[in-house]
Design a protein around this motif. Structure first.
Motif: not given
Length: 129
Positions: A38-42, A51-68
């Motif tokens: 994802c773009a931005g900072r974690e 697993g683990v879910t990583h959450v990122y933020k960049r400006g007004d956008y929030v992005c997440a990825v789940t990794v096994a």
């Protein structure tokens, strides 16, 4: 050459062109999904048993990825991001490494993140308010 033969050749050329365009789009989508970033900072890490879910933020956008934690064998995985007042955006299926990335325009609203690998899940509650 009669007009029927010309039409058949034009139809064949159009079909080949459409198929090559579809392959190009598929290859691009696969490469993008395989990156798992994802773009931005974690801003959050949500660990759970499988697993683990990583959450990122960049400006007004929030992005997440789940990794096994144990990757390599295809298993049910999912990740979702829901901005308060909206429906969740979800990526779920059978994946080997990760589900997502999923991005939403949250503005200045709270978000709820969910991740799952196999039978185990994580849920953040309303965060980033």
């Amino acid at each position: 050459m009669d007009s029927g033969a010309i039409r058949r050749r034009l139809a064949l050329g159009a079909a080949v062109l459409a198929a090559s365009g579809a392959l190009a789009l598929t290859a691009t989508g696969t490469a993008q999904a395989a990156s798992g970033s994802c773009a931005g900072r974690e801003v959050r890490t949500l660990p759970f048993r499988s697993g683990v879910t990583h959450v990122y933020k960049r400006g007004d956008y929030v992005c997440a990825v789940t990794v096994a934690r144990n990757s390599g064998a295809a298993q049910n995985m999912s990740v979702s991001v829901q901005a308060r007042g909206n429906r969740p955006v979800v990526d779920k299926g059978r994946y080997k490494y990760h589900a997502g990335p999923v991005t939403v325009n949250a503005g200045h609203r709270c978000v709820w993140i969910r991740g799952a690998v196999g039978h185990y899940t994580v849920s953040s509650g309303w965060i980033l308010c």
